[in-house]
Write a protein that holds these residues in place. Sequence first.
Motif: not given
Length: 535
Positions: A79-93
Motif C-alpha cells: 500500500t505504501y509503495l503503491r501510494a508513492l510510486v504508483g504501478d510503474a515497475g509493479a513487477d519489480r515491486r
Amino acid sequence: MRDDRTEAGATHDVIVVGSGAGALTGALVAAADGLDTVVLERTPLLGGTSAYSGAACWLPGTQVQERAGLGDSTEAARTYLRALVGDAGADRREAFLRHAPELVARLESDPAVQFVWQAFPDYVAAPGRMDAGRSFVPRALPQEELGDLARLVRPAVDRDRAGRGHPGGPLVQGRALIGRLLLAATRTGNATVRTEHRVTGLITGNGRVTGVEARTPDGTVTVRARHGVLLAAGGFEGDAALRAEYGVPGSAAWSMAPSTATTGDLLRAAVRLGAATDLLDEAWWCPGTQRPDGSAAFTLGLRGGIVVDAAGQRFANESLPYDRMGRALAAARTPAHLVFDSRTGGALPAVTVPPADPAAHLESGVWVKADTLPELAGLIGVPADALTGTVARFNGHAADGTDPDHHRGEDPYDRFFADPRDAPGPNPCLVPLDRPPYYAARVVLSDLGTKGGLRTDARARVLDARGAPIPGLYAAGNTSASFTGRVYPGPGVPIGTAMVFASLAVRDMALPASGTAGGGPDGARSTVTALSAQD
C-alpha cells in the motif's frame, strides 16, 4: 595466499562484481546453494558505501518485524509503495515484496547473520507508512568472531578517509552488516573474495555474457562464469564526467561513496553490449555540510538552526528526511548555509557523518562565526536585513510552536531527532536562534550514490533497448535503476532492494543448472580465500 583460479582463464559458476550489502548477499546465497562463487572488488577493502552506512535494511513483512511486535506486513508495504510510486515497475515491486521475508528468514538461518529492529520512521506520510519505522539493522559483530577477515572490511567513513583501521570493540552498523555477510559466505566453502580487481569489460560468447575482464596489480585477467555475472558495485557518483553527461547535480567531491570506487566502469561496459538505462540523472540525495578539505559530511537529524539560501531566506522544512531536503536544496538559490546559535556550544546541532570538528571548520572558512546576525550575513554574503528578518520570523514561530511557512515539526520524522529540552515552545523542532555568537555552516548537495543505472526486470536480469534480457548478465543495487523511481520511501531502501535483487539474480542463474552445482558430496568446491590480489 593466492587462489590460482583467479588467474587468467579461471572459471567459476557465479561472478559477483562489488562487495557491498547487495553483492555479498548475492554471493552468500549463491555459495550457500553450492555454486562456486567469486567476488571481485575493485579496491583493497570490502563494503563500499554500505560499510559507511547505518546499515538500515528496509525489508518489509519479515520475521524481524514480527519479533519486534510491529504489526508490519507485506500488504502494508505494498500500500505504501503503491501510494508513492504508483504501478510503474509493479513487477519489480511485487518481486521485492514477495522475496523479502523469504530472504531474511534464509539469511538469519545462518548463525553469522543476525538482525534487530531499530526505530526510524518511514520518510513519507502516505497510506501504509510505519511511523515507528519498519527497517532493521545487524547486531554488532565482535571483531574476534570475524578474525583476520576484519581487516578487509572498510572502516567507518571518518577513519577510512584518514587511512585508519577499525577502533577496538565490535564492528557496528554497516561494518557489522558487511562483516556478517562475509563471515557467512566464507563458511560455506564455496566463496572466493578477490580485492583489487577492477572490472572494466564483459566477455561474451554464444550469445550470452560469459565472464569479465579485470585489471589487477599483476596485470589484466579474464574470469569466466558458467551461470552468470552479477554487477553490484555501486553507481557512477564518483565520475565527474558521467555526472555532467547525465545531468546529475552536485559534485563527485561531495558524494558519500568511497572516492575511488564508483566511476561507472560497469555502466559503460554494459552499455557497450546494448544494455538499456534509466534514471541516470537521479541519486539518493542528502544535504552535506562542507568540510575543510572540500568534501562533504552527510548531515541529518537537525536539532536546531535554520537553512537559508543565497538570499538569506528559508526554503524548506529543515527537518525533512534527507533525500527530500536534498531535493529542496537542489532547487534552491545557492550557496546555502545552516545558521545556528551558541546553545550547542559551537557544535553543529545535527548528526554529521563524518563528525565535524568546529575549530577546524572555522579555521578553514567553511564555517563562520559572528557576534551579530548582520555581521554573520556579511560573512556569508547574504543581505543583512533578509537574514535578520528570517531569524526574527522563525523565532516568533518557535514561540508559537507552529511553522506556517514550511510545517517543521508536524511529521513524526521531524520529531524523531528533536529534543524537547532544546525548545522552550510547544514544538521541539522549532528552537529559537537567540544566543550569540552565531554560526553559519556551508551546505552543499551531497548524495549516498547515484540511483540510475541499468534497466533490469523482476529477476534482476539486465535488459536491452528492446526490453529483452541480456543472457548471463544481472544487476542489483546502484548499478541498476531503482524501481522506486524518484522517491526514497524509507531508511534502508537502497540496501534492502540491493539485497533482494542480488538474491533473485543468483536464484535465476541457478535455474538452468539445477542439481549440477557443487563439487563433491558436501557441495564444497574450494577453500575460501578473502585476501588481496597482492597476498
